[in-house]
Motif scaffolding. Sequence first.
Motif, PDB file in Angstrom:
ATOM      1  N   ASN A 216       0.850  -1.185   0.000  1.00 44.91           N
ATOM      2  CA  ASN A 216       0.000   0.000   0.000  1.00 44.91           C
ATOM      3  C   ASN A 216       0.889   1.240   0.000  1.00 44.91           C
ATOM      4  O   ASN A 216       1.713   1.426   0.904  1.00 44.91           O
ATOM      5  CB  ASN A 216      -0.903  -0.010   1.239  1.00 44.91           C
ATOM      6  N   THR A 217       0.737   2.100  -1.005  1.00 44.99           N
ATOM      7  CA  THR A 217       1.639   3.244  -1.127  1.00 44.99           C
ATOM      8  C   THR A 217       1.531   4.188   0.074  1.00 44.99           C
ATOM      9  O   THR A 217       2.537   4.784   0.477  1.00 44.99           O
ATOM     10  CB  THR A 217       1.328   4.026  -2.413  1.00 44.99           C
ATOM     11  N   ARG A 218       0.352   4.325   0.669  1.00 48.53           N
ATOM     12  CA  ARG A 218       0.200   5.239   1.797  1.00 48.53           C
ATOM     13  C   ARG A 218       0.800   4.675   3.076  1.00 48.53           C
ATOM     14  O   ARG A 218       1.259   5.424   3.951  1.00 48.53           O
ATOM     15  CB  ARG A 218      -1.283   5.558   2.017  1.00 48.53           C
ATOM     16  N   LEU A 219       0.818   3.341   3.196  1.00 48.74           N
ATOM     17  CA  LEU A 219       1.313   2.694   4.412  1.00 48.74           C
ATOM     18  C   LEU A 219       2.743   2.191   4.262  1.00 48.74           C
ATOM     19  O   LEU A 219       3.324   1.689   5.233  1.00 48.74           O
ATOM     20  CB  LEU A 219       0.406   1.510   4.781  1.00 48.74           C
ATOM     21  N   PHE A 220       3.293   2.328   3.078  1.00 50.00           N
ATOM     22  CA  PHE A 220       4.569   1.670   2.754  1.00 50.00           C
ATOM     23  C   PHE A 220       5.682   2.019   3.734  1.00 50.00           C
ATOM     24  O   PHE A 220       6.466   1.156   4.136  1.00 50.00           O
ATOM     25  CB  PHE A 220       4.984   2.054   1.328  1.00 50.00           C
ATOM     26  N   HIS A 221       5.778   3.292   4.118  1.00 43.98           N
ATOM     27  CA  HIS A 221       6.925   3.735   4.919  1.00 43.98           C
ATOM     28  C   HIS A 221       6.745   3.506   6.419  1.00 43.98           C
ATOM     29  O   HIS A 221       7.708   3.659   7.179  1.00 43.98           O
ATOM     30  CB  HIS A 221       7.187   5.221   4.663  1.00 43.98           C
ATOM     31  N   ILE A 222       5.539   3.174   6.878  1.00 47.51           N
ATOM     32  CA  ILE A 222       5.325   3.008   8.320  1.00 47.51           C
ATOM     33  C   ILE A 222       6.124   1.799   8.822  1.00 47.51           C
ATOM     34  O   ILE A 222       5.939   0.684   8.333  1.00 47.51           O
ATOM     35  CB  ILE A 222       3.834   2.821   8.643  1.00 47.51           C
ATOM     36  N   PRO A 223       7.024   1.972   9.787  1.00 51.18           N
ATOM     37  CA  PRO A 223       7.815   0.843  10.280  1.00 51.18           C
ATOM     38  C   PRO A 223       6.968  -0.132  11.084  1.00 51.18           C
ATOM     39  O   PRO A 223       6.036   0.267  11.793  1.00 51.18           O
ATOM     40  CB  PRO A 223       8.886   1.501  11.152  1.00 51.18           C
ATOM     41  N   ALA A 224       7.296  -1.412  10.972  1.00 51.39           N
ATOM     42  CA  ALA A 224       6.561  -2.460  11.695  1.00 51.39           C
ATOM     43  C   ALA A 224       7.549  -3.344  12.449  1.00 51.39           C
ATOM     44  O   ALA A 224       8.465  -3.910  11.847  1.00 51.39           O
ATOM     45  CB  ALA A 224       5.736  -3.301  10.719  1.00 51.39           C
ATOM     46  N   LEU A 225       7.370  -3.444  13.752  1.00 53.38           N
ATOM     47  CA  LEU A 225       8.189  -4.342  14.572  1.00 53.38           C
ATOM     48  C   LEU A 225       7.404  -5.618  14.822  1.00 53.38           C
ATOM     49  O   LEU A 225       6.251  -5.576  15.262  1.00 53.38           O
ATOM     50  CB  LEU A 225       8.580  -3.680  15.888  1.00 53.38           C
ATOM     51  N   LEU A 226       8.028  -6.750  14.531  1.00 51.03           N
ATOM     52  CA  LEU A 226       7.417  -8.056  14.759  1.00 51.03           C
ATOM     53  C   LEU A 226       7.855  -8.563  16.131  1.00 51.03           C
ATOM     54  O   LEU A 226       9.047  -8.751  16.385  1.00 51.03           O
ATOM     55  CB  LEU A 226       7.841  -9.045  13.668  1.00 51.03           C
ATOM     56  N   TYR A 227       6.882  -8.773  17.007  1.00 53.85           N
ATOM     57  CA  TYR A 227       7.164  -9.226  18.366  1.00 53.85           C
ATOM     58  C   TYR A 227       6.903 -10.726  18.416  1.00 53.85           C
ATOM     59  O   TYR A 227       5.760 -11.184  18.433  1.00 53.85           O
ATOM     60  CB  TYR A 227       6.258  -8.469  19.347  1.00 53.85           C
ATOM     61  N   LEU A 228       7.985 -11.489  18.426  1.00 54.98           N
ATOM     62  CA  LEU A 228       7.895 -12.953  18.368  1.00 54.98           C
ATOM     63  C   LEU A 228       7.773 -13.556  19.756  1.00 54.98           C
ATOM     64  O   LEU A 228       8.379 -13.067  20.710  1.00 54.98           O
ATOM     65  CB  LEU A 228       9.133 -13.523  17.691  1.00 54.98           C
ATOM     66  N   LYS A 229       7.022 -14.630  19.851  1.00 48.45           N
ATOM     67  CA  LYS A 229       7.082 -15.376  21.102  1.00 48.45           C
ATOM     68  C   LYS A 229       8.317 -16.279  21.060  1.00 48.45           C
ATOM     69  O   LYS A 229       8.862 -16.563  19.987  1.00 48.45           O
ATOM     70  CB  LYS A 229       5.805 -16.186  21.322  1.00 48.45           C
ATOM     71  N   ALA A 230       8.756 -16.713  22.212  1.00 44.28           N
ATOM     72  CA  ALA A 230      10.066 -17.343  22.342  1.00 44.28           C
ATOM     73  C   ALA A 230      10.259 -18.537  21.419  1.00 44.28           C
ATOM     74  O   ALA A 230      11.335 -18.749  20.865  1.00 44.28           O
ATOM     75  CB  ALA A 230      10.302 -17.752  23.799  1.00 44.28           C
ATOM     76  N   GLU A 231       9.204 -19.358  21.218  1.00 44.61           N
ATOM     77  CA  GLU A 231       9.359 -20.582  20.430  1.00 44.61           C
ATOM     78  C   GLU A 231       8.971 -20.389  18.966  1.00 44.61           C
ATOM     79  O   GLU A 231       8.577 -21.323  18.278  1.00 44.61           O
ATOM     80  CB  GLU A 231       8.525 -21.705  21.045  1.00 44.61           C
ATOM     81  N   SER A 232       9.094 -19.191  18.452  1.00 45.59           N
ATOM     82  CA  SER A 232       8.672 -18.891  17.085  1.00 45.59           C
ATOM     83  C   SER A 232       9.503 -19.654  16.054  1.00 45.59           C
ATOM     84  O   SER A 232      10.704 -19.886  16.233  1.00 45.59           O
ATOM     85  CB  SER A 232       8.790 -17.396  16.812  1.00 45.59           C
ATOM     86  N   TYR A 233       8.842 -20.047  14.951  1.00 41.56           N
ATOM     87  CA  TYR A 233       9.537 -20.714  13.860  1.00 41.56           C
ATOM     88  C   TYR A 233       9.861 -19.748  12.726  1.00 41.56           C
ATOM     89  O   TYR A 233      10.484 -20.121  11.730  1.00 41.56           O
ATOM     90  CB  TYR A 233       8.682 -21.865  13.314  1.00 41.56           C
ATOM     91  N   VAL A 234       9.428 -18.498  12.855  1.00 46.33           N
ATOM     92  CA  VAL A 234       9.686 -17.504  11.814  1.00 46.33           C
ATOM     93  C   VAL A 234      11.157 -17.112  11.841  1.00 46.33           C
ATOM     94  O   VAL A 234      11.697 -16.774  12.899  1.00 46.33           O
ATOM     95  CB  VAL A 234       8.809 -16.255  12.018  1.00 46.33           C
ATOM     96  N   THR A 235      11.820 -17.166  10.691  1.00 41.98           N
ATOM     97  CA  THR A 235      13.225 -16.796  10.625  1.00 41.98           C
ATOM     98  C   THR A 235      13.351 -15.289  10.401  1.00 41.98           C
ATOM     99  O   THR A 235      12.441 -14.635   9.900  1.00 41.98           O
ATOM    100  CB  THR A 235      13.943 -17.523   9.477  1.00 41.98           C
ATOM    101  N   MET A 236      14.504 -14.750  10.766  1.00 38.22           N
ATOM    102  CA  MET A 236      14.746 -13.326  10.571  1.00 38.22           C
ATOM    103  C   MET A 236      14.667 -12.966   9.097  1.00 38.22           C
ATOM    104  O   MET A 236      14.065 -11.954   8.718  1.00 38.22           O
ATOM    105  CB  MET A 236      16.117 -12.962  11.135  1.00 38.22           C
TER     106      MET A 236
END
Length: 439
Positions: A216-236
Motif C-alpha cells: 500500500n503506497t500510503r502505508l509503505f513507509h510506516i515501520p513495523a516491529l514483529l514481536y515474536l514469542k520465544a518458540e517462534s519458527y519464523v526466521t529473521m
Amino acid sequence: MNARILIVARDDARAGPLSEGLDKLGWRTITARGPYAALAALGDLNIEAVIVDLESAGPDAHSLSRRLKAAVAPRRLPVIAIGEPGTESNTQAFDLTLSPPLHPSQAVLRLESLVRTAIAEEEFELRLATFGDRGRRLDLPEPQAEPFRILAIGEPAPQFLALSNALARSGADVVGAFTAYTAFDYLHERAFDAVVLWAGDNQQEALSIAAGMRRNTRLFHIPALLYLKAESYVTMSEAFHRGVSDVASPETAEIETAKRVIELARNYRRGEAIRGALEKARSSGLMDAATGLFTRDLFAAHLVRLATAARERARPLSICVLRVADKPDTVWARKNGWLDRAIPQIGSMVGRLVRVEDTAARLAPEVFALALPATNQAAGRAAAERIAAVIGCTAFDAGDDRPPFVCEFDIGVAQIEAGESAVHALERAAAQALQRHSA
C-alpha cells in the motif's frame, strides 16, 4: 563497483557478517577501523550512508558521527548506530539507532529509507532557494509535539500487553487492534508512526499484515516491529523479506523493545515531515494551474540549481522528457479536443508517480520533464518507462460515439555529465524523445 556503505568498527564481531550480507544484497561495503580511516574513505568514495558499531567504535562514536556528516557537507549523510536505542546522545548524534545483531536485510530496509530522506532534505533546501527567488516561502518541517502514535496488532497475550504498557509508559499513544481487519481499518482512518505485530499462535497473519502494508503506497513507509514469542519458527530472513522493520522477542525486557519501537517511530516521523514539506510546494501558486506540476520557467530555474548541487554533492542527476506520442487514436483525440481535456489528468498522474524528491514539470502542452536527483541514467530511464507504462494503461474519454483512447510517450533520458550544463542535458533528453517521435 564502488562501495556504497561505510562501516566503522574496530573488529569484525558485528561488522564482518553485516558487511558480507550487505555485499550479497547489492550494497557494497567498506570497513574502517577508526575515525581517520573513516574520514579518508569518505574523501575517496561516494559513500551513501555510514553504519557505526558503538561497542567497538570507542567512546568518541557520537562526535565521530558529527565529523563524518561535516566532512561531506553539503551532501546529507545518514549515520546509523548499532547499539542500544533510547539514550539522548544517540538521538542527537545518529539518524537511527538499531539494536544488535543487525540483520543485513533489516539494514537494507533502513538504509533505503534513510538515503531517500537525506535526498529529500537536500531537495527541500534547494526548493527553499528557488521559491524564495520568486517571493514564495516554503514552511520548514516542524517537529510534532504530539506523542508517537503506535498501533499494536494482535491477541491480548500477557507478553504483548506488557509491551503495550511499556510503550505507554514511554509516552507513546498506543491503540490496540485484535484482528487484521480492525488493524487495516485503523491504518486507513488514522495516522500512526509505527506498528507492533504480535506473532503469537498465528504468526503468518502477522507477516501478512506487514506484507500488506508494503503493498500500500500510503502505508509503505510506516515501520513495523514483529514481536515474536520465544518458540517462534519464523526466521529473521523471512520476516525482513515480508517487510518487517525490526524483530524482537519477549526474552528482551519490554522497556528495551519499547525504546526500539520509539526509535523507529522517531525516524519515520522525521521522514514524513520532510515529505510533507515538499508536498506543500504544490500549493505555492507557482505551479502549472492545470496539472499541479512545475511550469517551464520554474523548472528551468530549479534545474540549474539542481545541477550545481549535484556537482557539489557528487551525486548523479538525470533528466527525462516524456512527449505524448503521435499514435492514430491520439492524433484523432488531439484533433477533436479530447487530448487537451485529458492532459490535466495525465499531468496529475505524472506528479503522483514520481518520488517526492523528484521534480516533475510541464514544458509544453503535451511535453513533460522530470529531474531525478541521485539517479543515474539507467534508473532514470526505468522511472520514465514505468510512468509511461502506468499512464499507458489508463483509458481517457473520447466522447459517447467513440471508445476511450490511451496515451503513449516518446521518452528521452540524459544524465548530466561532468562539465555539462543543465540546459544541454535537457536538450539531449528532448532530442532523444523527438528522435523516437520521428522514428
